[in-house]
Design an enzyme around this catalytic site. Structure first.
Site, short mmCIF file in Angstrom:
data_model
loop_
_atom_site.label_atom_id
_atom_site.label_comp_id
_atom_site.label_asym_id
_atom_site.label_seq_id
_atom_site.Cartn_x
_atom_site.Cartn_y
_atom_site.Cartn_z
N GLU A 55 33.34 69.38 48.01
CA GLU A 55 33.89 69.84 49.29
C GLU A 55 35.17 69.11 49.68
O GLU A 55 35.51 69.03 50.87
CB GLU A 55 32.85 69.67 50.42
CG GLU A 55 31.49 70.26 50.13
CD GLU A 55 31.54 71.77 49.93
OE1 GLU A 55 32.36 72.43 50.60
OE2 GLU A 55 30.76 72.28 49.10
N THR B 96 40.99 74.72 46.28
CA THR B 96 42.01 75.25 47.20
C THR B 96 43.39 74.79 46.78
O THR B 96 44.35 75.57 46.80
CB THR B 96 41.71 74.79 48.64
OG1 THR B 96 40.39 75.19 49.01
CG2 THR B 96 42.71 75.42 49.61
N ARG C 19 35.32 80.04 49.97
CA ARG C 19 34.66 78.89 49.34
C ARG C 19 33.68 79.33 48.26
O ARG C 19 32.77 80.10 48.51
CB ARG C 19 33.91 78.08 50.40
CG ARG C 19 33.02 76.99 49.84
CD ARG C 19 33.84 75.85 49.27
NE ARG C 19 33.00 74.79 48.71
CZ ARG C 19 32.97 74.45 47.43
NH1 ARG C 19 33.72 75.08 46.56
NH2 ARG C 19 32.20 73.47 47.01
N ASP D 116 40.38 71.94 36.72
CA ASP D 116 39.63 71.82 37.97
C ASP D 116 38.16 71.68 37.61
O ASP D 116 37.60 72.51 36.90
CB ASP D 116 39.85 73.07 38.85
CG ASP D 116 39.06 73.02 40.14
OD1 ASP D 116 38.73 71.91 40.60
OD2 ASP D 116 38.76 74.10 40.69
N GLN E 51 30.40 67.92 42.72
CA GLN E 51 29.05 67.47 43.00
C GLN E 51 28.56 66.53 41.90
O GLN E 51 29.02 66.59 40.77
CB GLN E 51 28.10 68.68 43.12
CG GLN E 51 28.09 69.34 44.49
CD GLN E 51 29.37 70.10 44.80
OE1 GLN E 51 30.05 70.54 43.89
NE2 GLN E 51 29.69 70.25 46.08
#
Length: 436
Positions: free
Chosen positions: A48, A53, A260, A283, A287
Site C-alpha cells: 500500500e 501507481t 487499486r 514492480d 506484502q
C-alpha cells in the site's frame, strides 16, 4: 534516368550501392544499440505504498499507452474497488460498533489527537507495535481498564488509536441498544454483502452503495478508517459513483491512477527515457508474503526507488494488525538500504501520499504515534521528522540517499520528481561507466 534505360553495368553498380547503403544503416543501428544504456530499476516498498501507481505514471509520462484490453481491465477494477470499499465499511461498522444512521452531532471528530493508548514494549521485540481493536471483543470500558493497568513504561512507537471518547461511547451504546431491540439493519447492508467479484453493477447495486455512503453512521465510521483496512481510493470512487457505474463508462487517466489492484506478480516494463537510455522497471508486491520473490531480481540492479506511505503513520499492516505500517516501512527500508549487495546502488526514496498526510495532520497527532516527534503538528515539521528518520537508517557513510516527497496520483507533481530522478540515474550510470 528511367530504370529501364540503365545498362547492365549500371544496374550492377546501383544494386551494389544499395547493398552498401543497407550495410551502413545496419552498422549505424548496431552502434546505436551498443551505445544505448539500459538501467535496471526496482520499485520496492511495503504494501500500500503506491509502487504500482508510480509505475503507471512512469509509463504515461514516457508515452506508453494503455491498450484497450488494459483499459477494460481497469474498468472492472474500479467496479471491484467500489464493492470492496462498500463491504469493508459494512464490516467496520460491526467492528467499531457503530449503528447505521448514527449522528455524532456537531462535535469535531478529533479523538485521534487525544485518545491513543500506549503499551509497554514486549521483552522479545522492542519494535513490536501493539493495538487494541473492537474486533478483539473488548468494550470501551475494558480497554480503558487495561490501558490504566499497562500504561507504565516508556512510550512505544506506532501504537494505533482505538476510538475512545464521548462520541465513540455514545455510538457503542446506541449500537448495543439497536442489537437488543431486534430491529433489522437497512436493506442496503444485505445487498452489499451479497456482492462478490462482480464486474458490473445493477441499478439496485448502485443505489445500495449510494445509500451506504450517504449514511451518517458510515461517514463517522469512515473518519476512523485507520482502524481497519480500507483502500485509499474509497472516497474518490464513491464520490464518482454515478460516472463510474455508467454502462458506457471508460476510465480516465486519473481513474486508472486511483484504481487499486494488489500486486501479486513481478511485472517488467521497458521504455525509453531518452534516445540513448532505456529503463527496465520491475514492480514487485510489497506484502510480506510477496517479498520472498524479490531476491532473484536484485542482480545487476542500477537503482532502487523505495516508496514509503508517509500517511500510514497511524495505520496497521494488512497482514499483521499489531504492526504499524510506518514502523514496518522503516524496518524494511533499513534492511534494503544496508544490504551489502546495494552498497553502491543508487537509492531514491519517495515519501509518498503527502496529500493524505497533510489532511490527517489536521485532526491526528503525530506525536501520539511517534513520541520522539516533539515539534508542532504541521506538514513541514512532520515531513522533516520522517526524512530524518529515513536518512538516519543509512549505515554507509559514502552512500547518498535521494529523498522526495511525492503525491503519486498527481501527474504534474510526479512528472517533476521523475525528471529529477532520471537526471540522477543517468549521471550515476555514466559515472559507473567512467564517462563522467
Amino acid at each position: 534516368m528511367c530504370g529501364g534505360s540503365l545498362t547492365a553495368e549500371e544496374r550492377v553498380q546501383l544494386a551494389a550501392s544499395k547493398l552498401i547503403d543497407q550495410k551502413i544503416r545496419e552498422e549505424e543501428q548496431q552502434l546505436a544499440k551498443q551505445l544505448k544504456m539500459t538501467i535496471k530499476l526496482l520499485l520496492l516498498g511495503a504494501g500500500e505504498s503506491g509502487k504500482s501507481t508510480v509505475l503507471k505514471q512512469m509509463k504515461m509520462i514516457n508515452g506508453v499507452k494503455f491498450t484497450d484490453e488494459e483499459i477494460s481491465t481497469f474498468r472492472i477494477t474500479v467496479v471491484r474497488n467500489l464493492i470492496a470499499s462498500s463491504q469493508t465499511l459494512v464490516e467496520a461498522m460491526e467492528q467499531l460498533k457503530i449503528p447505521y444512521g448514527f449522528h455524532p452531532g456537531g462535535v469535531k471528530l478529533s479523538s485521534h489527537a487525544i485518545n491513543v493508548s500506549l503499551q509497554r514494549p514486549s521483552d522479545h521485540d522492542q519494535s513490536l507495535v501493539l493495538s487494541y481493536h473492537h474486533q478483539h471483543g473488548s468494550t470501551t470500558s475494558q480497554i480503558q481498564e487495561r490501558d490504566q493497568e499497562e500504561s507504565v513504561g516508556p512510550p512505544v512507537e506506532g501504537i494505533v488509536a482505538t476510538p475512545n471518547d464521548s462520541i465513540c461511547n455514545l455510538a457503542e451504546a446506541e449500537y448495543i441498544a439497536f442489537v437488543r431491540s431486534g430491529k433489522r439493519k437497512p436493506d442496503f447492508v444485505s445487498k452489499i454483502q451479497e456482492l462478490h467479484n462482480s464486474v458490473t453493477l445493477s441499478k439496485d447495486d448502485i443505489e445500495a452503495i449510494r445509500s451506504l455512503w450517504n449514511d451518517s453512521g458510515v461517514q463517522y465510521c469512515f473518519q476512523w478508517s485507520n482502524e481497519y483496512q480500507l483502500i485509499d481510493c474509497c472516497a474518490y470512487f464513491m464520490s464518482n459513483l454515478d460516472r463510474c457505474s455508467d454502462p458506457k463508462y471508460t476510465p480516465t487517466e486519473n481513474d486508472i491512477l486511483q484504481a487499486r489492484v494488489m500486486t501479486t506478480t513481478i511485472t517488467e516494463t521497458t521504455f525509453n527515457v531518452s534516445p540513448t537510455t532505456v529503463f527496465r522497471v520491475f514492480d514487485v508486491g510489497g506484502q510480506r508474503s510477496e517479498r520472498k520473490k524479490w531476491a532473484p531480481y536484485f542482480q545487476d540492479v542500477k537503482a532502487i526507488i523505495f516508496l514509503i506511505a508517509i500517511s500510514s503513520f497511524d495505520q496497521v499492516c494488512q497482514e499483521d494488525t499489531t504492526t504499524n505500517r510506518m514502523v514496518e516501512a522503516l524496518n524494511l527500508f533499513a534492511s534494503i538500504c544496508n544490504h551489502p549487495m546495494f552498497k553502491n546502488t543508487s537509492l531514491i526514496v519517495f515519501m509518498n501520499k503527502i496529500d493524505l498526510f497533510k489532511q490527517k495532520l489536521e485532526t491526528v497527532s503525530l506525536a501520539k504515534y511517534f513520541p520522539t516527534f516533539t515539534a508542532a503538528n504541521t506538514f513541514e515539521y512532520g515531513t522533516q521528522y520522517f526524512a530524518n528518520r529515513v536518512t538516519e537508517l543509512n549505515k554507509y557513510q559514502d552512500k547518498q540517499i535521494y529523498l522526495y516527497f511525492t503525491w503519486a496520483t498527481d501527474t504534474k507533481q510526479i512528472k517533476s520528481v521523475l525528471s529529477a530522478v532520471n537526471t540522477i540515474l543517468l549521471g550515476n550510470a555514466l559515472m559507473t561507466m567512467g564517462m563522467m
